[in-house]
Design an enzyme around this catalytic site. Structure first.
Site: not given
Length: 721
Positions: A296-297, A457, A525-526
């Protein structure tokens, strides 16, 4: 010790980084090599099956260092103007330099040039040594020796294990100039140079042809100059510079350089391009840097429909106004490239088209219709993530891929790619997947997506991830929209599922819970929910946008992946809070490793190296945050904002509807120049600027328009030039 060059495009130090992982990578879209490392990588050449699939290590014959008899001063320099890394040693008697580059135009060539220049008036011979540990062997490729060719050594072989059972193993041929153990400058010469080539190709004929080409360029004195011209052309069409904040300016230049290095040359975009992985081409061997997979980057952009203030957003309006900047390859790296180079953007999308059969297999294997793009993919498109849970549950990748396709269409209006280039097949396949993946809740009278892992995640097997459902909804709405543009009938279930898909929203706290059952204050997480505002462009009030930022900022892991803080920065810029945004943007500097501006995935230097994902998010914060650029169905909107320390932002080469533009954002004014020539931008449409105040300004080729800084949009005029 790092030495700040006057030229912000040159990164210089008198010593290499203490951690060799942060030596600069050199790449050109096909070859990737970290300076002095004994292995390199070739795009599309993987070894191993399933979760063990990784970039095959190819021995690098140019991995040599210069050694001298007497002590001298060392300089290590990366010139991002030209994509050349130079290691120089200076003594009282001689100056020795070795320069390396992955040829920007002739992408099958890796080059080392060594120059010896006499210092002073002495006339004794001067000798230096080249130390190398190169051996023509690999743990991933069964190499055999072929006869020498035109003075070059020649090996060839195939990878050992196919990606899928019964599949083919990529072949590789390499011809190189054998290294000399020592080089001597004769007494009668003041300077002398040597050039060493490595030519890599999938076939015997191809390797010999590339080696021939390299030798001819050397004979013509055009090997290095042609490489430099290639980089010059790239920079002419894609340049972002910040005045007043030197550290930020250098960081932006470094990010653009490494991202452009991962892509093919403009004039020679191959029919098959194997995508962009988080660590780029220089990394990704076994057990490192995501094994060189794409996921997905690459992309990220649109969104979905929500309930805000307990009233549903207009589905059609949101799809038309959705901001489409895409996640890893598709979400994080792709958007900046698409905004400057639509030709390269299409090459990245072509990777998804090439892997459609693998995506169909993934969906079928999970028991669903359509296509399911892999969380990590290599050549076949089948799932190669080492851990099954990500491939099974992090299904937002499908929506991220569609956001990239949507962004491309809105920037170019290239419907032919969707009609004849199989782009439409990707969009229809993802829509079919979502309709087969949802379940109906009679209690809530809405569709649910259960058992997923969101971008955060730390949580898995959750229901109704707000981000996952948002990108699913956008995928479906875009599929309906695209069908209408192509004069096709969309299955009615696409729109029905989109309009009734649940998006978690707390009307009392006026914020978006990350998923059903999320407890506010739980660590994440992000970046996850904050992505709803940007890049998804989900309509919401300023209050809700602020509440989302304030809810998740304090509970996001401070040591999480690098791209996270860029998205918080964009969010605060959207709210007009430039200084708050800067505090988040500056946190990204912790991931930039001196002296060559190589990014690490985590701020402590751990994780993926040359982390293009983080660079992509950072660039979006600058390119789309400071300008307020949002790509919508019928226009490119802007709403500039600059923090106090930045006096000017310049963007050269912004592409929109076949045009190239230069944008200059200053404290009180904004200038736009429409280029006379728009190479590699697609079919050209006449443009105009429409300001919030109502003023309409036609854009004419070769002319600059300047107006007070305010928001507005660029859209197509209704007549030709």
């Amino acid at each position: 010790m790092t030495s700040e060059s006057v030229d912000p495009y040159i990164f210089t130090s008198d010593s290499p980084p203490s951690d060799p992982r942060f030596l600069p990578p050199l790449a050109n879209g096909l070859l990737g090599w970290r300076i002095f490392q004994d292995v390199m990588h070739v795009g599309g050449v993987y070894n191993g099956q399933g979760g063990d699939c990784h970039r095959a290590n190819v021995p690098c014959p140019l991995a040599a260092t210069v050694r001298m008899q007497e002590e001298g001063g060392h300089t290590y320099s990366l010139n991002t103007h030209t994509g050349v890394f130079t290691h120089a040693v200076h003594t009282a008697s001689v100056s020795a330099s070795q320069s390396f580059y992955a040829h920007r135009v002739h992408s099958n060539l890796l080059v080392m040039e060594v120059l010896l220049a006499r210092q002073g008036t002495h006339e004794e011979p001067v000798t230096v040594w080249l130390d190398s540990s190169f051996t023509p062997q690999s743990d991933d490729i069964a190499f055999r020796t072929a006869p020498d060719y035109r003075g070059g050594r020649h090996i060839y072989g195939q990878t050992l294990v196919p990606e899928v059972p019964g599949g083919s193993c990529p072949s590789l041929h390499m011809i190189w100039t054998p290294l000399l153990t020592s080089l001597t400058l004769p007494p009668d010469q003041s300077r002398s140079s040597w050039t060493f080539l490595a030519a890599v190709s999938e076939s015997d004929e191809g390797a010999k042809s590339c080696f021939d080409q390299g030798l001819q360029l050397m004979a013509d004195g055009d090997l290095g100059p042609s490489h430099c011209r290639g980089w010059e052309e790239l920079w002419l069409g894609c340049q972002v510079e910040v005045s007043g904040a030197e550290r930020l300016n250098r960081a932006v230049i470094g990010c653009l350089f490494y991202l452009l290095s991962a892509l093919p040359f403009l004039g020679q975009v191959p029919s098959q391009f194997w995508g962009v992985s988080p660590g780029g081409l220089s990394n990704g061997g076994r057990k490192e840097d995501y094994l060189g997979h794409a996921f997905w980057d690459q992309v990220r952009h649109t969104g979905s429909v929500s309930v805000i203030n307990e009233s549903p957003v207009s589905f059609g309006l949101w799809c038309m106004c959705v901001c489409v900047f895409v996640c890893f390859q598709d979400t994080w790296m792709y958007p900046t490239i698409a905004l400057f180079y639509p030709t390269l953007a299409r090459a990245i999308l072509q990777y998804r088209v090439q892997t459609l059969e693998g995506a169909k297999y993934n969906a079928m294997r999970q028991g669903y219709k359509g296509v399911k793009f892999s969380w990590e993919s290599a050549m076949s498109g089948r799932e190669v993530c080492p851990e099954d849970i990500y491939g099974q549950q992090e299904i937002h990748i499908n929506g991220d891929v569609i956001q990239a396709f949507q962004l491309y269409l809105y920037l170019t209006q290239d419907l032919e790619f969707f009609k004849k280039g199989r782009g439409g097949e990707v969009v229809w396949g993802v829509a079919d997947f979502w309709t087969s993946r949802v379940t109906w809740s009679s209690e809530e009278q809405s569709y649910h997506i259960k058992g997923v892992m969101p971008p955060d995640e730390y949580h898995y097997d959750v229901d109704n991830s707000v981000y996952t459902n948002a990108v699913a909804m956008n995928s479906l709405l875009f599929a309906v929209e695209l069908a209408e543009q192509m004069h096709l009938s969309a299955p009615p279930e696409w729109k029905e599922v989109a309009e009734k898909l649940k998006l978690p929203f707390d009307p009392q706290l006026q914020y978006h819970p990350e998923f059903d059952g999320y407890k506010k204050g739980t660590q994440v997480k992000q970046a996850d929910v904050v992505l709803l505002g940007y890049p998804l462009g989900l309509p919401m009030s300023a209050e809700v946008r602020r509440n989302d930022l304030e809810a998740y900022g304090p509970v996001t892991n401070p040591n999480g992946p690098a791209m996270t803080w860029s998205m918080f920065a964009v969010g605060w810029m959207e709210l007009g809070k430039a200084e708050e945004a800067q505090t988040f943007l500056k946190r990204c500097f912790e991931n930039i490793q001196a002296p060559f501006h190589v990014w690490s995935e985590s701020s402590d230097g751990s994780g993926c190296v040359n982390f293009l994902t983080g660079m992509g998010g950072f660039l979006q914060a600058v390119v789309c945050g400071f300008t307020g650029f949002r790509v919508k169905r019928m226009c490119l909107t802007f709403d500039p904002i600059l923090p106090d320390e930045i006096s000017e932002l310049s963007l050269k080469g912004v592409s929109y509807l076949g045009n190239k533009m230069t944008w200059q954002v200053k404290e009180k004014e904004l200038s736009v120049t429409l280029w006379e020539q728009a190479k590699d931008a697609g079919k050209r449409c006449p443009l105009k600027v429409v300001l919030r105040s109502g003023r309409v300004i036609p854009l004419c080729p070769g002319q600059t328009v300047t107006f007070p800084r305010e928001s507005g949009e660029v859209r197509q005029r209704d007549f030709e030039f």
